[in-house]
Design a protein around this motif. Sequence first.
Motif, PDB file in Angstrom:
ATOM      1  N   LEU A 219       0.883  -1.184  -0.100  1.00 11.19           N
ATOM      2  CA  LEU A 219      -0.158   0.080  -0.065  1.00 11.19           C
ATOM      3  C   LEU A 219       1.005   1.443  -0.127  1.00 11.19           C
ATOM      4  O   LEU A 219       1.975   1.254   0.673  1.00 11.19           O
ATOM      5  N   VAL A 220       0.799   2.004  -0.909  1.00  7.17           N
ATOM      6  CA  VAL A 220       1.736   3.201  -1.041  1.00  7.17           C
ATOM      7  C   VAL A 220       0.952   4.299  -1.093  1.00  7.17           C
ATOM      8  O   VAL A 220      -0.578   4.658  -1.287  1.00  7.17           O
ATOM      9  N   GLU A 221       1.729   5.664  -0.918  1.00  2.32           N
ATOM     10  CA  GLU A 221       0.939   7.100  -1.087  1.00  2.32           C
ATOM     11  C   GLU A 221       1.577   7.508  -2.245  1.00  2.32           C
ATOM     12  O   GLU A 221       3.083   7.691  -2.288  1.00  2.32           O
ATOM     13  N   ASP A 222       0.977   8.094  -3.100  1.00  6.99           N
ATOM     14  CA  ASP A 222       1.754   8.824  -4.321  1.00  6.99           C
ATOM     15  C   ASP A 222       1.737  10.456  -4.051  1.00  6.99           C
ATOM     16  O   ASP A 222       1.401  10.829  -2.931  1.00  6.99           O
ATOM     17  N   ASN A 223       2.446  11.012  -4.995  1.00 11.33           N
ATOM     18  CA  ASN A 223       2.508  12.637  -4.937  1.00 11.33           C
ATOM     19  C   ASN A 223       1.541  13.456  -4.584  1.00 11.33           C
ATOM     20  O   ASN A 223       1.484  14.428  -4.329  1.00 11.33           O
ATOM     21  N   ASP A 224       0.370  12.911  -5.059  1.00  9.20           N
ATOM     22  CA  ASP A 224      -1.254  13.508  -4.896  1.00  9.20           C
ATOM     23  C   ASP A 224      -1.850  13.130  -3.521  1.00  9.20           C
ATOM     24  O   ASP A 224      -2.815  13.308  -3.324  1.00  9.20           O
ATOM     25  N   ARG A 225      -0.962  12.478  -2.798  1.00 12.62           N
ATOM     26  CA  ARG A 225      -1.353  12.116  -1.442  1.00 12.62           C
ATOM     27  C   ARG A 225      -2.617  10.996  -1.579  1.00 12.62           C
ATOM     28  O   ARG A 225      -3.466  11.047  -0.698  1.00 12.62           O
TER      29      ARG A 225
ATOM     30  N   PHE B 236       0.344  -1.257  -4.674  1.00 13.58           N
ATOM     31  CA  PHE B 236       1.320  -1.399  -5.936  1.00 13.58           C
ATOM     32  C   PHE B 236       2.148  -2.536  -5.607  1.00 13.58           C
ATOM     33  O   PHE B 236       2.621  -2.896  -4.431  1.00 13.58           O
ATOM     34  N   SER B 237       2.376  -3.538  -6.625  1.00 10.93           N
ATOM     35  CA  SER B 237       3.027  -4.487  -6.670  1.00 10.93           C
ATOM     36  C   SER B 237       4.306  -4.494  -7.072  1.00 10.93           C
ATOM     37  O   SER B 237       4.705  -3.852  -8.196  1.00 10.93           O
TER      38      SER B 237
ATOM     39  N   LEU C   4       7.357   6.613  -4.953  1.00 10.70           N
ATOM     40  CA  LEU C   4       6.011   6.351  -4.145  1.00 10.70           C
ATOM     41  C   LEU C   4       6.445   5.775  -2.627  1.00 10.70           C
ATOM     42  O   LEU C   4       7.287   5.416  -2.279  1.00 10.70           O
ATOM     43  N   LYS C   5       5.682   6.427  -1.766  1.00  7.38           N
ATOM     44  CA  LYS C   5       5.850   6.163  -0.327  1.00  7.38           C
ATOM     45  C   LYS C   5       5.363   4.965   0.245  1.00  7.38           C
ATOM     46  O   LYS C   5       4.072   4.956   0.073  1.00  7.38           O
TER      47      LYS C   5
END
Length: 191
Positions: free
Chosen positions: A125-131, A136-137, A149-150
Amino acid sequence: MALLTLPELPYAKDALGFISEKTLSFHHDKHFKTYVDTANKLIEGTEFAGMPLMGILATAKGALFNNVSQAYNHDFYFKCLSPEKQDIPEKVDAALNSAFGSAEKFKEEFIKNAAGNFGSGWTWLVEDNDRKVRIFSTSNAGNPLSSGLKPLLVVDVWEHAYYLDYQNRRADYLKDFAEHINWGFVAENLV
Ligand code: MN
């Protein structure tokens, strides 16, 4: 001086229940340790010595990237597990509701993606630049940092993570994983 260190597990090896002490012993003391030791051998005497882990991950290639990334991924994975079932903190619940409709729907999507992550890899599970949060695999030693990605949560779908306990039943391992998530750790990552 060794750059990477092998952290202790944050719980006893028999505490998780759904993952056996035997699996955790092999996974932490053999697999994880080998990635850390190999990464340190590859780093020693090179320009990567003294570089922060994130810097190495951003620039290393080949075997060095693979071993450093596997060390990072395993540290992250073991922190994602909790012996006790945890309530989902409000801000995480809000992010899951917004992206997936509900926490239960997130779990279903996460399990489906991780079950379908072909071969060896990691499902995040990630957070992208748009929060925005999303699933994401990655394959083999990949990690989301390389894609900007965070990471918030990860499950290890390499067979060594579950084979002794679940054999070919990856989906059953994933269902049990979803009930042992350290949501407090996910909340710490979602800042
Ligand atoms: Mn592993």
